[in-house]
Design a protein around this motif. Structure first.
Motif, PDB file in Angstrom:
ATOM      1  N   PHE A  18     -50.816 106.800 -11.130  1.00 45.33           N
ATOM      2  CA  PHE A  18     -49.370 106.860 -11.351  1.00 45.33           C
ATOM      3  C   PHE A  18     -48.859 105.536 -11.904  1.00 45.33           C
ATOM      4  O   PHE A  18     -47.780 105.063 -11.532  1.00 45.33           O
ATOM      5  CB  PHE A  18     -48.656 107.234 -10.056  1.00 45.33           C
ATOM      6  N   GLY A  19     -49.622 104.928 -12.790  1.00 43.91           N
ATOM      7  CA  GLY A  19     -49.185 103.720 -13.473  1.00 43.91           C
ATOM      8  C   GLY A  19     -49.082 102.496 -12.597  1.00 43.91           C
ATOM      9  O   GLY A  19     -48.320 101.580 -12.897  1.00 43.91           O
ATOM     10  N   GLY A  20     -49.841 102.477 -11.506  1.00 46.79           N
ATOM     11  CA  GLY A  20     -49.798 101.337 -10.606  1.00 46.79           C
ATOM     12  C   GLY A  20     -48.691 101.406  -9.569  1.00 46.79           C
ATOM     13  O   GLY A  20     -48.433 100.414  -8.873  1.00 46.79           O
ATOM     14  N   TYR A  21     -48.043 102.543  -9.455  1.00 43.68           N
ATOM     15  CA  TYR A  21     -47.002 102.738  -8.436  1.00 43.68           C
ATOM     16  C   TYR A  21     -47.610 102.512  -7.056  1.00 43.68           C
ATOM     17  O   TYR A  21     -48.730 102.929  -6.772  1.00 43.68           O
ATOM     18  CB  TYR A  21     -46.469 104.164  -8.547  1.00 43.68           C
ATOM     19  N   PHE A  22     -46.853 101.850  -6.188  1.00 39.42           N
ATOM     20  CA  PHE A  22     -47.320 101.676  -4.813  1.00 39.42           C
ATOM     21  C   PHE A  22     -46.159 101.838  -3.846  1.00 39.42           C
ATOM     22  O   PHE A  22     -44.984 101.862  -4.251  1.00 39.42           O
ATOM     23  CB  PHE A  22     -48.013 100.315  -4.621  1.00 39.42           C
ATOM     24  N   THR A  23     -46.487 101.980  -2.580  1.00 35.45           N
ATOM     25  CA  THR A  23     -45.465 102.224  -1.569  1.00 35.45           C
ATOM     26  C   THR A  23     -45.412 101.073  -0.571  1.00 35.45           C
ATOM     27  O   THR A  23     -46.387 100.358  -0.344  1.00 35.45           O
ATOM     28  CB  THR A  23     -45.727 103.537  -0.815  1.00 35.45           C
ATOM     29  N   PHE A  24     -44.226 100.914   0.014  1.00 31.78           N
ATOM     30  CA  PHE A  24     -44.019  99.970   1.104  1.00 31.78           C
ATOM     31  C   PHE A  24     -43.946 100.748   2.416  1.00 31.78           C
ATOM     32  O   PHE A  24     -43.341 101.834   2.471  1.00 31.78           O
ATOM     33  CB  PHE A  24     -42.707  99.204   0.931  1.00 31.78           C
ATOM     34  N   THR A  25     -44.517 100.165   3.457  1.00 32.91           N
ATOM     35  CA  THR A  25     -44.380 100.734   4.792  1.00 32.91           C
ATOM     36  C   THR A  25     -43.733  99.715   5.721  1.00 32.91           C
ATOM     37  O   THR A  25     -43.814  98.507   5.505  1.00 32.91           O
ATOM     38  CB  THR A  25     -45.741 101.155   5.376  1.00 32.91           C
ATOM     39  N   LYS A  26     -43.106 100.226   6.763  1.00 34.65           N
ATOM     40  CA  LYS A  26     -42.550  99.407   7.834  1.00 34.65           C
ATOM     41  C   LYS A  26     -43.153  99.936   9.128  1.00 34.65           C
ATOM     42  O   LYS A  26     -42.923 101.085   9.500  1.00 34.65           O
ATOM     43  CB  LYS A  26     -41.024  99.524   7.848  1.00 34.65           C
ATOM     44  N   ASP A  27     -43.976  99.106   9.759  1.00 32.66           N
ATOM     45  CA  ASP A  27     -44.680  99.519  10.983  1.00 32.66           C
ATOM     46  C   ASP A  27     -45.462 100.812  10.755  1.00 32.66           C
ATOM     47  O   ASP A  27     -45.479 101.714  11.608  1.00 32.66           O
ATOM     48  CB  ASP A  27     -43.696  99.685  12.141  1.00 32.66           C
ATOM     49  N   GLY A  28     -46.082 100.907   9.572  1.00 35.70           N
ATOM     50  CA  GLY A  28     -46.940 102.039   9.259  1.00 35.70           C
ATOM     51  C   GLY A  28     -46.232 103.273   8.735  1.00 35.70           C
ATOM     52  O   GLY A  28     -46.893 104.270   8.425  1.00 35.70           O
ATOM     53  N   LYS A  29     -44.906 103.224   8.592  1.00 35.11           N
ATOM     54  CA  LYS A  29     -44.152 104.385   8.105  1.00 35.11           C
ATOM     55  C   LYS A  29     -43.577 104.090   6.724  1.00 35.11           C
ATOM     56  O   LYS A  29     -43.049 103.009   6.489  1.00 35.11           O
ATOM     57  CB  LYS A  29     -43.029 104.730   9.087  1.00 35.11           C
ATOM     58  N   HIS A  30     -43.653 105.049   5.822  1.00 35.42           N
ATOM     59  CA  HIS A  30     -43.228 104.838   4.440  1.00 35.42           C
ATOM     60  C   HIS A  30     -41.706 104.734   4.337  1.00 35.42           C
ATOM     61  O   HIS A  30     -40.970 105.573   4.870  1.00 35.42           O
ATOM     62  CB  HIS A  30     -43.736 105.975   3.560  1.00 35.42           C
ATOM     63  N   VAL A  31     -41.272 103.677   3.622  1.00 33.13           N
ATOM     64  CA  VAL A  31     -39.833 103.433   3.479  1.00 33.13           C
ATOM     65  C   VAL A  31     -39.370 103.328   2.025  1.00 33.13           C
ATOM     66  O   VAL A  31     -38.185 103.505   1.743  1.00 33.13           O
ATOM     67  CB  VAL A  31     -39.403 102.149   4.215  1.00 33.13           C
ATOM     68  N   ALA A  32     -40.286 103.026   1.087  1.00 36.08           N
ATOM     69  CA  ALA A  32     -39.868 102.798  -0.300  1.00 36.08           C
ATOM     70  C   ALA A  32     -41.103 102.767  -1.192  1.00 36.08           C
ATOM     71  O   ALA A  32     -42.234 102.644  -0.728  1.00 36.08           O
ATOM     72  CB  ALA A  32     -39.107 101.473  -0.429  1.00 36.08           C
ATOM     73  N   GLY A  33     -40.853 102.857  -2.501  1.00 39.54           N
ATOM     74  CA  GLY A  33     -41.902 102.713  -3.497  1.00 39.54           C
ATOM     75  C   GLY A  33     -41.589 101.570  -4.437  1.00 39.54           C
ATOM     76  O   GLY A  33     -40.485 101.011  -4.415  1.00 39.54           O
ATOM     77  N   CYS A  34     -42.543 101.236  -5.293  1.00 41.64           N
ATOM     78  CA  CYS A  34     -42.348 100.142  -6.251  1.00 41.64           C
ATOM     79  C   CYS A  34     -43.163 100.406  -7.496  1.00 41.64           C
ATOM     80  O   CYS A  34     -44.313 100.870  -7.419  1.00 41.64           O
ATOM     81  CB  CYS A  34     -42.746  98.806  -5.632  1.00 41.64           C
ATOM     82  N   MET A  35     -42.572 100.092  -8.644  1.00 38.35           N
ATOM     83  CA  MET A  35     -43.206 100.285  -9.942  1.00 38.35           C
ATOM     84  C   MET A  35     -42.936  99.066 -10.808  1.00 38.35           C
ATOM     85  O   MET A  35     -41.815  98.552 -10.837  1.00 38.35           O
ATOM     86  CB  MET A  35     -42.629 101.537 -10.624  1.00 38.35           C
ATOM     87  N   ALA A  36     -43.954  98.586 -11.505  1.00 39.90           N
ATOM     88  CA  ALA A  36     -43.787  97.435 -12.383  1.00 39.90           C
ATOM     89  C   ALA A  36     -42.913  97.785 -13.574  1.00 39.90           C
ATOM     90  O   ALA A  36     -43.054  98.858 -14.178  1.00 39.90           O
ATOM     91  CB  ALA A  36     -45.146  96.937 -12.853  1.00 39.90           C
ATOM     92  N   ASN A  37     -42.010  96.895 -13.922  1.00 44.66           N
ATOM     93  CA  ASN A  37     -41.153  97.029 -15.088  1.00 44.66           C
ATOM     94  C   ASN A  37     -41.666  96.095 -16.177  1.00 44.66           C
ATOM     95  O   ASN A  37     -41.468  94.885 -16.103  1.00 44.66           O
ATOM     96  CB  ASN A  37     -39.705  96.683 -14.716  1.00 44.66           C
ATOM     97  N   ASP A  38     -42.329  96.650 -17.182  1.00 40.63           N
ATOM     98  CA  ASP A  38     -42.882  95.813 -18.259  1.00 40.63           C
ATOM     99  C   ASP A  38     -41.912  95.639 -19.425  1.00 40.63           C
ATOM    100  O   ASP A  38     -42.255  95.036 -20.447  1.00 40.63           O
ATOM    101  CB  ASP A  38     -44.213  96.377 -18.761  1.00 40.63           C
ATOM    102  N   GLY A  39     -40.693  96.170 -19.286  1.00 39.15           N
ATOM    103  CA  GLY A  39     -39.684  96.034 -20.325  1.00 39.15           C
ATOM    104  C   GLY A  39     -39.711  97.099 -21.391  1.00 39.15           C
ATOM    105  O   GLY A  39     -38.815  97.150 -22.240  1.00 39.15           O
ATOM    106  N   SER A  40     -40.716  97.965 -21.373  1.00 38.27           N
ATOM    107  CA  SER A  40     -40.877  98.932 -22.465  1.00 38.27           C
ATOM    108  C   SER A  40     -39.850 100.058 -22.433  1.00 38.27           C
ATOM    109  O   SER A  40     -39.559 100.670 -23.465  1.00 38.27           O
ATOM    110  CB  SER A  40     -42.290  99.525 -22.435  1.00 38.27           C
ATOM    111  N   THR A  41     -39.280 100.346 -21.258  1.00 42.38           N
ATOM    112  CA  THR A  41     -38.343 101.469 -21.165  1.00 42.38           C
ATOM    113  C   THR A  41     -36.907 101.065 -21.478  1.00 42.38           C
ATOM    114  O   THR A  41     -36.060 101.926 -21.714  1.00 42.38           O
ATOM    115  CB  THR A  41     -38.366 102.066 -19.744  1.00 42.38           C
ATOM    116  N   GLY A  42     -36.626  99.769 -21.441  1.00 43.09           N
ATOM    117  CA  GLY A  42     -35.257  99.312 -21.642  1.00 43.09           C
ATOM    118  C   GLY A  42     -34.412  99.327 -20.395  1.00 43.09           C
ATOM    119  O   GLY A  42     -33.250  98.898 -20.431  1.00 43.09           O
ATOM    120  N   TYR A  43     -34.964  99.801 -19.279  1.00 36.18           N
ATOM    121  CA  TYR A  43     -34.218  99.805 -18.025  1.00 36.18           C
ATOM    122  C   TYR A  43     -34.333  98.436 -17.363  1.00 36.18           C
ATOM    123  O   TYR A  43     -35.391  97.804 -17.380  1.00 36.18           O
ATOM    124  CB  TYR A  43     -34.771 100.856 -17.067  1.00 36.18           C
TER     125      TYR A  43
END
Length: 250
Positions: free
Chosen positions: A43-68
Motif C-alpha cells: 500500500f505504498g509504504g502506508y503504516f499504522t500507529f498504535t496506542k498500547d497495542g490498539k490502532h489509532v491512526a495511519g500514516c502515508m509519506a507525502n512525496d509532493g507528487s499529488t499536490g496535496y
C-alpha cells in the motif's frame, strides 16, 4: 476498554499525510505515546500507529507528487462506497479518488465537499477502523470548520446520512453535530476566518503540559490553551506544520 462502536456516517479512521514520516513517528510517539507498525509496501509504504497495542491512526509519506499538503485526514464510515460516491456530485461535491478496494481491508474513496474540504469514505471489510477513542493519546473529537456552513450541513446529511442537530445558530456561533448531546460523534462549525477543513482533536491529560512538549519536539503552538464548557482546548502543529487540536476533557 472495548473497541468503540463505529457508526455509518461517523468518523471511523484518521491518517497523516506527511513529508517526513520519521519526524512524525518520533513526534507523535513522544507526544501521544504512539508506536509505529512496520510499513506495508503493498500500500505504498502506508503504516499504522498504535496506542498500547490498539490502532489509532495511519500514516502515508507525502512525496509532493499529488499536490496535496501535509495534513491529517478523516474518514467517514459508509456501508455502500459506490452509492456514497454517486451521491457526492448530486449534492455539490466532487470525487477526488473513485472507490477502490484496499485488499481485504475494505474500500475507500476521497471526496471534496461543497466548501472545498477533503474527506475520506471507508466501507470496512476486515478492517473497521479505530480500536480506541477518548482516552489520553487517542482521537477524541472531529470537527469541520467551513465557510460554506449551510451547504456543508446539507451535504453531510444527504451524502453520509447524518442525523444532524443544530446546537447553536447565532451570528457568533453556528454549530451542528452528528447525533445529539453526549451522543454526538462529530460536528460542523461555521468559520469564515480559517481555510475550510476537517480537524482532529487528541485527548491529553494536561493540555498545557502537552503544548510545552510540542515546542520541545519541534512543533509550534497555533492557538494557546483556553478553557471552554467542553474542556481545555488548544491548537498546535507538528514539525512539518501539520495542524491538529488538543483537548483535556472536563
Amino acid at each position: 476498554m472495548p473497541a468503540p462502536t463505529l457508526v455509518v456516517g461517523a468518523p471511523c479512521w484518521i491518517d497523516l499525510y506527511s513529508s517526513d514520516t520519521d519526524k512524525a513517528t518520533e513526534f507523535y510517539g513522544r507526544l501521544l505515546g504512539w508506536q509505529a507498525e512496520p510499513a506495508d509496501e503493498r500500500f505504498g509504504g502506508y503504516f499504522t500507529f498504535t496506542k498500547d497495542g490498539k490502532h489509532v491512526a495511519g500514516c502515508m509519506a507525502n512525496d509532493g507528487s499529488t499536490g496535496y499538503p501535509d495534513a491529517w485526514g478523516i474518514h467517514l464510515m459508509t456501508d455502500d462506497i459506490q452509492a456514497t460516491a454517486d451521491a457526492v456530485t448530486r449534492h455539490g461535491g466532487a470525487v477526488e479518488m473513485p472507490p477502490m478496494e484496499v485488499a481485504d481491508n475494505g474500500s475507500f474513496a476521497m471526496i471534496r465537499d461543497p466548501g472545498g474540504s477533503v474527506i475520506g469514505a471507508w466501507q470496512p471489510n476486515q478492517v473497521a477502523g479505530f480500536e480506541v477513542l477518548h482516552e489520553p493519546g487517542t482521537p477524541a473529537w472531529f470537527e469541520l470548520h467551513t465557510g460554506a456552513y449551510d451547504d456543508a450541513v446539507s451535504f453531510y446529511r444527504d451524502v453520509f446520512g447524518w442525523d444532524a442537530h443544530v446546537m447553536s445558530d447565532t451570528d457568533e456561533f453556528r454549530y451542528t453535530t452528528l447525533g445529539e448531546g453526549e451522543n454526538a460523534l462529530a460536528a460542523i462549525m461555521a468559520d469564515a476566518a480559517e481555510p475550510s477543513g476537517w480537524n482532529v482533536y487528541f485527548e491529553v491529560a494536561d493540555v498545557d503540559a502537552a503544548l510545552a512538549q510540542v515546542t520541545e519536539l519541534g512543533g509550534t503552538v497555533v492557538e494557546p490553551a483556553m478553557d471552554t464548557p467542553y474542556g481545555r482546548l488548544a491548537r498546535a502543529a507538528d514539525p512539518t506544520r501539520t495542524a491538529f487540536r488538543l483537548v483535556t476533557s472536563p
